[in-house]
Design a protein around this motif. Structure first.
Motif, PDB file in Angstrom:
ATOM      1  N   SER A   1       8.800   9.408 -17.765  1.00 28.63           N
ATOM      2  CA  SER A   1       6.835  10.512 -16.842  1.00 28.63           C
ATOM      3  C   SER A   1       7.420  10.387 -15.988  1.00 28.63           C
ATOM      4  O   SER A   1       7.939   9.230 -15.290  1.00 28.63           O
ATOM      5  N   PHE A   2       7.131  10.897 -14.803  1.00 24.36           N
ATOM      6  CA  PHE A   2       7.218  10.674 -13.160  1.00 24.36           C
ATOM      7  C   PHE A   2       6.650   9.950 -12.764  1.00 24.36           C
ATOM      8  O   PHE A   2       5.431  10.611 -12.896  1.00 24.36           O
ATOM      9  N   ILE A   3       5.804   8.901 -12.162  1.00 21.01           N
ATOM     10  CA  ILE A   3       4.732   8.249 -11.904  1.00 21.01           C
ATOM     11  C   ILE A   3       4.799   7.815 -10.044  1.00 21.01           C
ATOM     12  O   ILE A   3       5.545   7.332  -9.725  1.00 21.01           O
ATOM     13  N   LEU A   4       3.584   8.369  -9.932  1.00 22.69           N
ATOM     14  CA  LEU A   4       3.137   7.770  -8.724  1.00 22.69           C
ATOM     15  C   LEU A   4       1.984   7.154  -8.113  1.00 22.69           C
ATOM     16  O   LEU A   4       0.833   7.404  -8.683  1.00 22.69           O
ATOM     17  N   ALA A   5       2.559   6.115  -7.820  1.00 28.45           N
ATOM     18  CA  ALA A   5       1.188   5.423  -7.720  1.00 28.45           C
ATOM     19  C   ALA A   5       0.884   4.678  -6.449  1.00 28.45           C
ATOM     20  O   ALA A   5       1.541   4.339  -5.038  1.00 28.45           O
ATOM     21  N   VAL A   6      -0.195   5.391  -6.208  1.00 31.80           N
ATOM     22  CA  VAL A   6      -0.729   5.069  -4.741  1.00 31.80           C
ATOM     23  C   VAL A   6      -2.048   3.766  -4.675  1.00 31.80           C
ATOM     24  O   VAL A   6      -3.132   4.664  -5.486  1.00 31.80           O
ATOM     25  N   ASN A   7      -2.151   3.362  -3.907  1.00 28.14           N
ATOM     26  CA  ASN A   7      -3.198   2.127  -3.767  1.00 28.14           C
ATOM     27  C   ASN A   7      -4.414   1.895  -5.159  1.00 28.14           C
ATOM     28  O   ASN A   7      -5.168   1.762  -5.687  1.00 28.14           O
ATOM     29  N   GLY A   8      -3.073   1.128  -6.339  1.00 25.64           N
ATOM     30  CA  GLY A   8      -4.442   1.046  -7.320  1.00 25.64           C
ATOM     31  C   GLY A   8      -4.646   2.416  -7.823  1.00 25.64           C
ATOM     32  O   GLY A   8      -4.691   2.115  -9.465  1.00 25.64           O
ATOM     33  N   ARG A   9      -4.417   3.460  -7.754  1.00 27.17           N
ATOM     34  CA  ARG A   9      -4.515   4.936  -8.547  1.00 27.17           C
ATOM     35  C   ARG A   9      -3.141   5.814  -8.501  1.00 27.17           C
ATOM     36  O   ARG A   9      -2.123   4.879  -8.511  1.00 27.17           O
ATOM     37  N   TYR A  10      -2.940   6.335  -9.696  1.00 23.97           N
ATOM     38  CA  TYR A  10      -1.682   6.455 -10.632  1.00 23.97           C
ATOM     39  C   TYR A  10      -1.830   7.620 -10.704  1.00 23.97           C
ATOM     40  O   TYR A  10      -2.981   8.058 -11.362  1.00 23.97           O
ATOM     41  N   TYR A  11      -1.107   8.657 -10.938  1.00 25.91           N
ATOM     42  CA  TYR A  11      -0.711  10.309 -11.210  1.00 25.91           C
ATOM     43  C   TYR A  11       0.652  10.197 -12.039  1.00 25.91           C
ATOM     44  O   TYR A  11       1.298   9.685 -11.910  1.00 25.91           O
ATOM     45  N   ASN A  12       1.073  11.298 -13.015  1.00 22.88           N
ATOM     46  CA  ASN A  12       2.153  11.171 -13.364  1.00 22.88           C
ATOM     47  C   ASN A  12       2.428  12.659 -13.649  1.00 22.88           C
ATOM     48  O   ASN A  12       1.273  13.547 -13.794  1.00 22.88           O
ATOM     49  N   ARG A  13       3.506  12.884 -14.406  1.00 21.94           N
ATOM     50  CA  ARG A  13       3.998  14.040 -14.814  1.00 21.94           C
ATOM     51  C   ARG A  13       3.878  15.488 -13.430  1.00 21.94           C
ATOM     52  O   ARG A  13       4.343  14.772 -12.358  1.00 21.94           O
TER      53      ARG A  13
ATOM     54  N   GLU B   1       1.051  -1.178   0.212  1.00 24.23           N
ATOM     55  CA  GLU B   1       0.509   0.253   0.142  1.00 24.23           C
ATOM     56  C   GLU B   1       1.167   1.191  -0.401  1.00 24.23           C
ATOM     57  O   GLU B   1       0.562   2.294   0.165  1.00 24.23           O
ATOM     58  N   GLN B   2       2.121   1.309   0.174  1.00 20.25           N
ATOM     59  CA  GLN B   2       2.897   2.428   0.355  1.00 20.25           C
ATOM     60  C   GLN B   2       3.420   2.729  -1.167  1.00 20.25           C
ATOM     61  O   GLN B   2       2.939   2.469  -1.944  1.00 20.25           O
ATOM     62  N   PRO B   3       2.998   4.656  -1.136  1.00 23.98           N
ATOM     63  CA  PRO B   3       2.664   4.731  -2.851  1.00 23.98           C
ATOM     64  C   PRO B   3       4.303   4.203  -3.171  1.00 23.98           C
ATOM     65  O   PRO B   3       5.373   4.341  -2.375  1.00 23.98           O
ATOM     66  N   VAL B   4       4.708   4.567  -3.646  1.00 22.95           N
ATOM     67  CA  VAL B   4       5.753   3.738  -5.206  1.00 22.95           C
ATOM     68  C   VAL B   4       5.744   5.117  -6.018  1.00 22.95           C
ATOM     69  O   VAL B   4       4.716   5.437  -7.136  1.00 22.95           O
ATOM     70  N   ILE B   5       7.338   5.286  -5.985  1.00 25.32           N
ATOM     71  CA  ILE B   5       7.577   6.613  -7.070  1.00 25.32           C
ATOM     72  C   ILE B   5       8.191   5.844  -8.314  1.00 25.32           C
ATOM     73  O   ILE B   5       9.289   4.945  -7.870  1.00 25.32           O
TER      74      ILE B   5
ATOM     75  N   ARG C   1       8.002   4.730  -1.418  1.00 26.97           N
ATOM     76  CA  ARG C   1       9.132   2.964  -2.087  1.00 26.97           C
ATOM     77  C   ARG C   1       9.441   3.883  -3.592  1.00 26.97           C
ATOM     78  O   ARG C   1       8.736   4.642  -3.915  1.00 26.97           O
ATOM     79  N   PHE C   2      10.078   3.627  -3.924  1.00 29.40           N
ATOM     80  CA  PHE C   2      10.321   3.612  -5.598  1.00 29.40           C
ATOM     81  C   PHE C   2      11.145   2.026  -6.381  1.00 29.40           C
ATOM     82  O   PHE C   2      11.444   1.532  -5.894  1.00 29.40           O
ATOM     83  N   ALA C   3      10.903   2.976  -8.149  1.00 30.83           N
ATOM     84  CA  ALA C   3      11.212   1.870  -9.177  1.00 30.83           C
ATOM     85  C   ALA C   3      11.852   2.265  -9.735  1.00 30.83           C
ATOM     86  O   ALA C   3      11.156   3.117 -10.520  1.00 30.83           O
ATOM     87  N   ALA C   4      12.502   1.782 -10.938  1.00 28.32           N
ATOM     88  CA  ALA C   4      12.795   2.514 -12.021  1.00 28.32           C
ATOM     89  C   ALA C   4      12.022   1.902 -12.777  1.00 28.32           C
ATOM     90  O   ALA C   4      11.189   1.139 -12.672  1.00 28.32           O
TER      91      ALA C   4
END
Length: 149
Positions: free
Chosen positions: A71-83, A14-18, A44-47
């Motif tokens: 793109s720079f992407i943030l994934a949080v609880n199944g939701r995705y944000y970019n740029r 569940e942690q936000p992943v960048i 948390r992070f991932a390439a």
């Protein structure tokens, strides 16, 4: 004991992943900056190029394109944000005075993202590019997802 392990696994998921471009020096510097200032170790992070990053991209794109590394992407609880939307949410997540940057969300996304795309297009020229994905220090590596770099 088993319950504690299960709860920890669920919490990690569940942690936000960048997701960042692992070849981009600017992106690598952003990760180092965030690790130092994210005292709660929230992110948390991932390439994007890693197996973990491609898996998240696949989920984000409903099984589609996993080759968009701009793109720079943030994934949080199944939701995705970019740029710019992702970047502003990360600033907000850091808390303190940095969260004030989130006020820029009132600027329409097409305008914010135009600035983002300009920087993204020029990032290799301005900051450089590594032939290898990020080789994180131990401190940074601990914040990456398994198979995330």
């Amino acid at each position: 004991m088993e319950n504690d392990e299960q709860n920890n696994k669920e919490r990690r998921i569940e942690q936000p992943v960048i997701l960042i471009d692992g070849h981009c020096y600017l992106c690598q510097d952003i990760v180092r900056y965030l690790v130092k200032r994210d005292s709660r170790a929230r992110f948390r992070f991932a390439a994007l190029q890693s197996p973990a990053g491609r898996s998240i991209l696949k989920a984000m794109n409903d099984g589609g394109d996993t080759d968009d590394f701009d793109s720079f992407i943030l994934a949080v609880n199944g939701r995705y944000y970019n740029r710019s939307g992702a970047a502003l949410r990360v600033w907000k997540g850091l808390g303190g005075w940095r969260s004030l940057a989130y006020a820029l969300i009132v600027i329409p996304a097409p305008i914010r993202d135009a600035v983002y795309r300009f920087i993204a297009r020029n990032r290799y020229r301005w900051f450089g590019k590594s032939e290898q994905c990020l080789l994180p220090t131990k401190e940074v590596r601990e914040r990456f997802l398994p198979e995330g770099y």
